[in-house]
Design an enzyme around this catalytic site. Structure first.
Site, PDB file in Angstrom:
ATOM      1  N   GLN A  62      39.665 -76.744  41.031  1.00 53.82           N
ATOM      2  CA  GLN A  62      40.803 -77.591  40.685  1.00 53.82           C
ATOM      3  C   GLN A  62      41.588 -77.973  41.928  1.00 53.82           C
ATOM      4  OE1 GLN A  62      43.408 -75.728  37.752  1.00 53.82           O
ATOM      5  NE2 GLN A  62      42.138 -76.507  36.078  1.00 53.82           N
TER       6      GLN A  62
ATOM      7  N   ARG B  50      37.059 -69.342  33.801  1.00 53.54           N
ATOM      8  CA  ARG B  50      37.373 -69.259  32.375  1.00 53.54           C
ATOM      9  C   ARG B  50      36.244 -68.564  31.630  1.00 53.54           C
ATOM     10  NH1 ARG B  50      40.610 -74.979  31.442  1.00 53.54           N
ATOM     11  NH2 ARG B  50      41.945 -74.645  33.254  1.00 53.54           N
TER      12      ARG B  50
ATOM     13  N   HIS C 249      43.691 -71.429  36.192  1.00 56.47           N
ATOM     14  CA  HIS C 249      44.042 -72.746  36.734  1.00 56.47           C
ATOM     15  C   HIS C 249      44.747 -72.530  38.076  1.00 56.47           C
ATOM     16  CE1 HIS C 249      48.013 -72.566  34.103  1.00 56.47           C
ATOM     17  NE2 HIS C 249      47.756 -71.440  34.705  1.00 56.47           N
TER      18      HIS C 249
ATOM     19  N   VAL D 265      55.491 -78.103  31.929  1.00 58.02           N
ATOM     20  CA  VAL D 265      56.011 -79.438  32.253  1.00 58.02           C
ATOM     21  C   VAL D 265      56.719 -80.028  31.040  1.00 58.02           C
ATOM     22  CG1 VAL D 265      54.430 -80.072  34.132  1.00 58.02           C
ATOM     23  CG2 VAL D 265      53.723 -80.403  31.749  1.00 58.02           C
TER      24      VAL D 265
ATOM     25  N   TRP E  45      43.546 -71.314  27.683  1.00 59.91           N
ATOM     26  CA  TRP E  45      42.837 -70.783  28.859  1.00 59.91           C
ATOM     27  C   TRP E  45      42.167 -69.461  28.505  1.00 59.91           C
ATOM     28  CZ3 TRP E  45      47.871 -72.775  29.109  1.00 59.91           C
ATOM     29  CH2 TRP E  45      48.000 -73.984  29.836  1.00 59.91           C
TER      30      TRP E  45
ATOM     31  N   ALA F 234      54.240 -82.365  38.665  1.00 62.13           N
ATOM     32  CA  ALA F 234      53.060 -81.542  38.968  1.00 62.13           C
ATOM     33  C   ALA F 234      51.852 -82.171  38.286  1.00 62.13           C
ATOM     34  CB  ALA F 234      53.264 -80.115  38.470  1.00 62.13           C
TER      35      ALA F 234
HETATM   36  N1  PHE Z   1      46.893 -76.367  34.883  1.00 65.13           N
HETATM   37  C1  PHE Z   1      46.559 -77.357  33.887  1.00 65.13           C
HETATM   38  C2  PHE Z   1      45.141 -77.085  33.402  1.00 65.13           C
HETATM   39  O1  PHE Z   1      44.424 -76.373  34.005  1.00 65.13           O
HETATM   40  C3  PHE Z   1      46.667 -78.758  34.421  1.00 65.13           C
HETATM   41  C4  PHE Z   1      48.088 -79.169  34.747  1.00 65.13           C
HETATM   42  C5  PHE Z   1      48.590 -78.941  35.996  1.00 65.13           C
HETATM   43  C6  PHE Z   1      48.889 -79.787  33.806  1.00 65.13           C
HETATM   44  C7  PHE Z   1      49.870 -79.333  36.342  1.00 65.13           C
HETATM   45  C8  PHE Z   1      50.155 -80.195  34.130  1.00 65.13           C
HETATM   46  C9  PHE Z   1      50.649 -79.973  35.385  1.00 65.13           C
HETATM   47  O2  PHE Z   1      44.741 -77.575  32.360  1.00 65.13           O
END
Ligand code: PHE
Length: 358
Positions: free
Chosen positions: A229, A215, A188, A272, A168, A326
């Site tokens: 998002q 970003r 995100h 995760v 990121w 998630a």
């Molecule tokens: N936040 C991650 C992204 O921006 C996406 C994501 C969200 C992945 C939740 C796993 C669980 O790339």
């Protein structure tokens, strides 16, 4: 100033005054602009005490020779003026009609169409996506776009100097505390996983979180420095990977068509475990391979996974008792796939030729 003849007195009945009456009558008639003025004119010359009428009446007093000569002329003039009145009356009626016609409004015609606004294509797709999850029992919540490093990274198991931060590219807020910059534009919507759990003392949690993310990136057909998002989070007793799969398969079929196949592939996100990416079979080529699916037959839709137990424990949830999943997706990407849009930059270039197509 010329003396005006008293209409009560008979005019001298000679050629000269008939000539005068004729030229005055005709020039005054020329200036007559409506029916009332026309009637006044008629009375002034041809009425019972009108100028010409008086001349005709005075004929009897003239010697016979003159009476014949003047009488003939006066009668011609009378006929001429009477004809002129009719002609003028007809012309007034005609121009009144024309004026009316010109102003006529056809009240049965449809009015000019009002320009109608519309929703931006990403807003349309965003609403469809949210509707889908709301119908499955998820609640829509929002969080701040200016975020703490803590929520955007630390609490999501992305510590400072960890290589995962490279995923990121961050826009930092110019604010220093203890020699550090603790604020940023969120990269995100995942920080809201933490925020929502902190505000919910005990599961169940079922939320979707829409919002802008930023970003520090060069733009190209698939990258923008801002995009939208939708984050999803479900935490409860007994939630398994099967729930994640069922929920997202249902979502994919509602948005991309009832025959969609879904597949998961391992991916890495620090918050995760296991982490994965969701793919759907390419709805354009049906899996054969085309430009949109990079000839793989599959299209990546979003990132997902089971909430890392350390994160549950950190917000005070008992990770032995509760589990959760998630997911996070980019709405522009979903809209691009739905509409066959090939450049993400089109969404935010304010080109009405593009926007009016949706
Ligand atoms: N936040 C991650 C992204 O921006 C996406 C994501 C969200 C992945 C939740 C796993 C669980 O790339």
């Amino acid at each position: 100033m010329a003396a005006t003849p008293d209409p009560a007195l008979p005019m001298p009945s000679d050629n000269e005054s008939l000539t005068q009456i004729e030229s005055q009558a005709l020039s005054e008639l020329d200036a007559v602009a409506n029916d009332d003025a026309l009637e006044r004119w008629r009375v002034a010359y041809l009425g019972r005490r009108g100028r010409l009428t008086l001349v005709l009446r005075g004929l009897a007093d003239l010697p016979i020779e003159e009476r014949r000569r003047v009488g003939a002329r006066a009668n011609r003039l009378k006929q001429q003026l009477e004809a002129s009145v009719e002609e003028k009356r007809a012309r007034l009626a005609q121009s009144a009609g024309e004026a009316l016609n010109a102003e006529r409004i056809d009240v049965t015609l449809p009015g000019p169409p009002l320009p109608r606004g519309r929703l931006h294509p990403t807003t349309q797709t965003l609403r469809d996506v949210l509707d889908c999850f709301v119908s499955m029992g998820f609640q829509v919540v929002e969080g701040p776009e200016i975020e703490w490093d803590h929520y955007n990274f630390e609490a999501l198991r992305i510590p400072r100097d960890h290589p995962a931060r490279d995923m990121w590219d961050t826009l930092w807020i110019d604010y220093e505390k203890d020699g550090e910059r603790p604020m940023l534009l969120r990269t995100h919507t995942s920080p809201n996983q933490i925020r929502v759990m902190e505000q919910t003392p005990e599961p169940p949690v079922r939320v979707v979180v829409p919002g802008k993310v930023y970003r520090y990136e060069a733009t190209d057909p698939t990258h923008e420095w801002m995009h939208i998002q939708v984050e999803g989070l479900a935490v409860d007793e007994g939630i398994s990977l099967a729930d994640l799969k069922g929920t997202l398969a249902d979502f994919a079929r509602r948005i991309f068509g009832p025959d969609r196949k879904v597949a998961f592939r391992c991916d890495y996100f620090p918050f995760v475990e296991p982490g994965m990416e969701l793919r759907i079979d390419c709805f354009l080529c049906g899996g054969e391979g085309c430009r949109t699916c990079s000839h793989s037959g599959w299209i990546e839709i979003l990132g997902a996974g089971m909430v890392h137990p350390e994160i549950l424990d950190a917000v005070g949830y008992d990770s032995e008792r509760y589990t959760g999943f998630a997911f996070g997706m980019g709405i522009e990407r979903i809209a691009m796939l739905r509409h066959g849009i090939e450049d993400i930059r089109l969404f935010y270039s304010n080109d009405l030729r593009f926007l009016r197509q949706f």
